[in-house]
Design a protein around this motif. Structure first.
Motif, PDB file in Angstrom:
ATOM      1  N   GLY A  50       0.840  -1.186   0.000  1.00 38.04           N
ATOM      2  CA  GLY A  50       0.000   0.000   0.000  1.00 38.04           C
ATOM      3  C   GLY A  50       0.878   1.239   0.000  1.00 38.04           C
ATOM      4  N   THR A  51       0.248   2.393   0.144  1.00 36.54           N
ATOM      5  CA  THR A  51       0.993   3.652   0.081  1.00 36.54           C
ATOM      6  C   THR A  51       0.290   4.718   0.895  1.00 36.54           C
ATOM      7  N   ILE A  52       0.925   5.854   1.018  1.00 38.36           N
ATOM      8  CA  ILE A  52       0.309   6.998   1.676  1.00 38.36           C
ATOM      9  C   ILE A  52      -0.756   7.552   0.729  1.00 38.36           C
ATOM     10  N   PRO A  53      -1.977   7.725   1.203  1.00 36.24           N
ATOM     11  CA  PRO A  53      -3.052   8.213   0.336  1.00 36.24           C
ATOM     12  C   PRO A  53      -2.679   9.509  -0.384  1.00 36.24           C
ATOM     13  N   LYS A 121       3.683   1.755  11.043  1.00 35.65           N
ATOM     14  CA  LYS A 121       3.809   1.461  12.473  1.00 35.65           C
ATOM     15  C   LYS A 121       2.961   2.409  13.319  1.00 35.65           C
ATOM     16  N   GLU A 122       2.818   3.659  12.854  1.00 36.93           N
ATOM     17  CA  GLU A 122       1.995   4.653  13.560  1.00 36.93           C
ATOM     18  C   GLU A 122       0.497   4.391  13.359  1.00 36.93           C
ATOM     19  N   GLY A 123       0.154   3.468  12.479  1.00 30.28           N
ATOM     20  CA  GLY A 123      -1.254   3.163  12.234  1.00 30.28           C
ATOM     21  C   GLY A 123      -1.965   4.224  11.417  1.00 30.28           C
ATOM     22  N   LEU A 124      -1.221   4.949  10.607  1.00 29.05           N
ATOM     23  CA  LEU A 124      -1.802   6.011   9.787  1.00 29.05           C
ATOM     24  C   LEU A 124      -2.458   5.413   8.543  1.00 29.05           C
ATOM     25  N   PRO A 125      -3.320   6.166   7.873  1.00 27.97           N
ATOM     26  CA  PRO A 125      -4.071   5.628   6.736  1.00 27.97           C
ATOM     27  C   PRO A 125      -3.164   5.103   5.616  1.00 27.97           C
ATOM     28  N   ILE A 126      -3.603   3.996   5.036  1.00 30.51           N
ATOM     29  CA  ILE A 126      -2.868   3.377   3.940  1.00 30.51           C
ATOM     30  C   ILE A 126      -3.830   3.154   2.779  1.00 30.51           C
ATOM     31  N   GLU A 127      -3.408   3.606   1.609  1.00 33.23           N
ATOM     32  CA  GLU A 127      -4.179   3.406   0.386  1.00 33.23           C
ATOM     33  C   GLU A 127      -3.786   2.067  -0.236  1.00 33.23           C
ATOM     34  N   ASP A 128      -4.761   1.302  -0.644  1.00 27.84           N
ATOM     35  CA  ASP A 128      -4.509   0.018  -1.301  1.00 27.84           C
ATOM     36  C   ASP A 128      -4.123   0.290  -2.754  1.00 27.84           C
ATOM     37  N   ALA A 129      -2.822   0.355  -3.002  1.00 28.01           N
ATOM     38  CA  ALA A 129      -2.345   0.655  -4.351  1.00 28.01           C
ATOM     39  C   ALA A 129      -2.682  -0.450  -5.335  1.00 28.01           C
ATOM     40  N   ALA A 130      -2.797  -1.678  -4.872  1.00 30.60           N
ATOM     41  CA  ALA A 130      -3.115  -2.797  -5.758  1.00 30.60           C
ATOM     42  C   ALA A 130      -4.511  -2.651  -6.358  1.00 30.60           C
TER      43      ALA A 130
END
Length: 146
Positions: A50-53, A121-130
């Motif tokens: 994933g990636t940073i939104p 690790k900080e539990g910040l939002p992750i965009e599903d790049a797939a």
């Protein structure tokens, strides 16, 4: 001549590069600060993790070409007046990339301290790049042999 130790080289460059923590970047993005976030990781890393939104994918090997307005590969989100935060998996490639962008003339560049690993690790939002990529990892049953 001895081969340069990459960890030592990157560490020697760190003082030249501003660093933002994952929480600082997240807070700034939530506030709506105009920041262009650049994901330097390989495509497969982005798909797998994933990636940073809202980040732009710029493979490290193409950075200079995509950032150069005179290049046939130029991407329009690279402009002189924009502010950039670059990130990789752990914060080494991003130091090298930030130094490169600064040497190219981009005045507002920083890197994400600890990289995407720290963001996750900080539990910040992750965009599903797939979900939005035309490139996918194939499972073993999808691979045809012969």
């Amino acid at each position: 001549m001895a081969i340069r130790n990459t960890d030592q080289w990157v560490d020697s460059l760190r003082p030249r590069v501003a660093a933002v923590t994952p929480q600082e970047l997240s807070d700034r993005l939530k506030r709506g600060d105009k920041i262009t976030v650049i994901d330097l990781r390989e495509l497969q890393e982005r798909i797998d993790s994933g990636t940073i939104p809202g980040s732009h994918h710029v493979p490290r090997g193409m950075l200079e070409f995509w950032a150069d307005p005179a290049s046939v590969y130029h991407r329009t989100y690279f402009t002189e007046d924009a502010e950039y935060v670059v990130f990789c998996a752990a914060g080494q490639r991003s130091v090298l990339a930030a130094v490169t962008l600064m040497e190219m003339g981009f005045p507002k560049v920083s890197h994400l301290e600890g990289g995407f690993g720290a963001w996750k690790k900080e539990g910040l939002p992750i965009e599903d790049a797939a979900a939005t990529s035309r490139w996918q990892r194939k499972t073993p049953r999808d691979v045809q042999v012969g």
